[in-house]
Design an enzyme around this catalytic site. Structure first.
Site, PDB file in Angstrom:
ATOM      1  N   ARG A   1       0.806  -1.252  -0.088  1.00  0.00           N
ATOM      2  CA  ARG A   1       0.020  -0.061   0.158  1.00  0.00           C
ATOM      3  C   ARG A   1       0.843   1.261  -0.104  1.00  0.00           C
ATOM      4  O   ARG A   1       1.787   1.547   1.110  1.00  0.00           O
ATOM      5  CB  ARG A   1      -1.025   0.063   1.325  1.00  0.00           C
ATOM      6  CG  ARG A   1      -1.950   1.315   1.153  1.00  0.00           C
ATOM      7  CD  ARG A   1      -2.895   1.003   2.312  1.00  0.00           C
ATOM      8  NE  ARG A   1      -2.363   1.585   3.568  1.00  0.00           N
ATOM      9  CZ  ARG A   1      -2.989   1.550   4.944  1.00  0.00           C
ATOM     10  NH1 ARG A   1      -4.414   1.230   5.032  1.00  0.00           N
ATOM     11  NH2 ARG A   1      -2.412   1.638   5.972  1.00  0.00           N
TER      12      ARG A   1
ATOM     13  N   SER B   1     -12.524  -3.213   1.496  1.00  0.00           N
ATOM     14  CA  SER B   1     -12.689  -2.348   2.820  1.00  0.00           C
ATOM     15  C   SER B   1     -13.901  -2.032   3.141  1.00  0.00           C
ATOM     16  O   SER B   1     -14.927  -1.689   2.431  1.00  0.00           O
ATOM     17  CB  SER B   1     -11.923  -1.106   2.975  1.00  0.00           C
ATOM     18  OG  SER B   1     -10.338  -1.088   2.644  1.00  0.00           O
TER      19      SER B   1
ATOM     20  N   LYS C   1      -3.226   5.671   9.259  1.00  0.00           N
ATOM     21  CA  LYS C   1      -4.402   6.215   8.390  1.00  0.00           C
ATOM     22  C   LYS C   1      -5.122   7.174   9.105  1.00  0.00           C
ATOM     23  O   LYS C   1      -6.225   7.052   9.561  1.00  0.00           O
ATOM     24  CB  LYS C   1      -5.242   5.116   7.771  1.00  0.00           C
ATOM     25  CG  LYS C   1      -6.028   5.518   6.544  1.00  0.00           C
ATOM     26  CD  LYS C   1      -6.742   4.555   5.996  1.00  0.00           C
ATOM     27  CE  LYS C   1      -7.631   4.806   4.899  1.00  0.00           C
ATOM     28  NZ  LYS C   1      -8.549   3.604   4.209  1.00  0.00           N
TER      29      LYS C   1
END
Length: 218
Positions: A38, A107, A136
Site C-alpha cells: 500500500r 474495505s 491512516k
C-alpha cells in the site's frame, strides 16, 4: 478462487522507506501469511518496480502479494490480487480485469458498504478500523470489537480485522468472527519485524483455544 490465509496480514507503509523490502521478508519468516503493498502517493512505475521485486521474494516463501487499489499494476506484474476501498474501482470491474483466480478484498467500515458489491466478486473483506490508528489519519470512526462482530456476521465472507491492532487484540478479534489480524505498525514500527510477526502469529494461534466470550452481534 485462489486459496489464501488471512491469519496474519501485513499491510506495508510507503515503499520509499529504507529497508521496507527486507522488513517484509523478515515478517514473513516470522509468520505473515499475506502481504498487501500500500502506497497511495508513489507513481505507478515506482510501485510496479518495487512490487515486481518484492513479489519475486515472496514467491520463494509462497506468500501472496496483493496491491492496494493499483489494479493495472497488479495485472502488469502478475500479483495475486488487489484490495480496494469503497470509493475505488468496483470489485466487479477488478474481477473482469484480473480474472477468476485473483484475490479481491474490499474495505468495509459500516454495514451499508456491504450493499455496494456482489459477494460473488469478492474473496474477503477488511473490516475496521477496530481502534484509532495513526497509520491512516483519515480513517472512519473506530468500530470496536462489538462493531467488528456485527460486520463479520453481516458480511458472510472471510474477514480480516484492521485498525490499531496488537497481539493483545487477537482473542477479541478471533471471538468476533474474523479470520485474521491485519497490521502495519505492529510489525513495521517494532524494530524487529520477524520477532514482532512471530508474537502476533503466536497470539493468534493461542486465541484459537482461548476462553473468550464472543462480542454480541446484535
Amino acid at each position: 478462487m485462489r486459496r489464501f490465509d488471512l491469519s496474519l496480514y501485513l499491510v506495508t507503509d510507503e515503499i520509499r522507506r529504507p529497508g521496507l523490502e527486507d522488513d517484509v521478508i523478515a515478517a514473513v519468516r516470522g509468520g505473515v501469511t499475506l502481504v498487501q503493498l500500500r502506497d497511495k502517493s508513489a507513481p505507478h512505475a515506482v510501485v510496479a518496480e518495487f512490487a515486481r521485486r518484492l513479489k519475486a521474494r515472496l514467491d520463494e516463501h509462497r506468500v501472496p502479494l496483493i496491491l492496494n487499489d493499483r489494479v493495472e499494476v497488479a495485472r502488469m506484474i502478475g500479483a495475486a490480487g488487489v484490495h480496494i476501498g469503497t470509493r475505488d474501482m468496483t470489485p466487479a470491474e477488478a474481477r473482469q480485469m484480473l480474472g477468476p483466480n485473483a484475490i479481491i478484498g474490499v474495505s468495509v467500515s459500516e454495514a451499508a458498504h456491504l450493499d455496494r458489491f456482489d459477494p460473488a466478486d469478492v474473496d474477503y473483506v477488511g473490516i475496521g478500523p477496530v481502534h484509532t490508528t495513526l497509520t491512516k489519519p483519515d480513517h472512519a470512526t473506530p468500530i470496536g470489537a462489538e462493531g467488528l462482530a456485527r460486520l463479520c456476521a453481516a458480511a458472510r465472507l472471510p474477514a480480516v480485522a484492521i485498525g490499531g491492532l496488537t497481539a493483545q487484540d487477537a482473542p477479541a478479534v478471533r471471538a468476533a468472527g474474523a479470520q485474521g489480524l491485519a497490521v502495519v505498525s505492529a510489525i513495521l514500527s517494532d524494530g524487529d519485524a520477524e520477532q514482532a510477526a512471530r508474537r502476533l502469529r503466536r497470539a493468534w494461534e493461542e486465541a484459537a483455544s482461548g476462553d473468550v466470550a464472543r462480542p454480541a452481534a446484535e
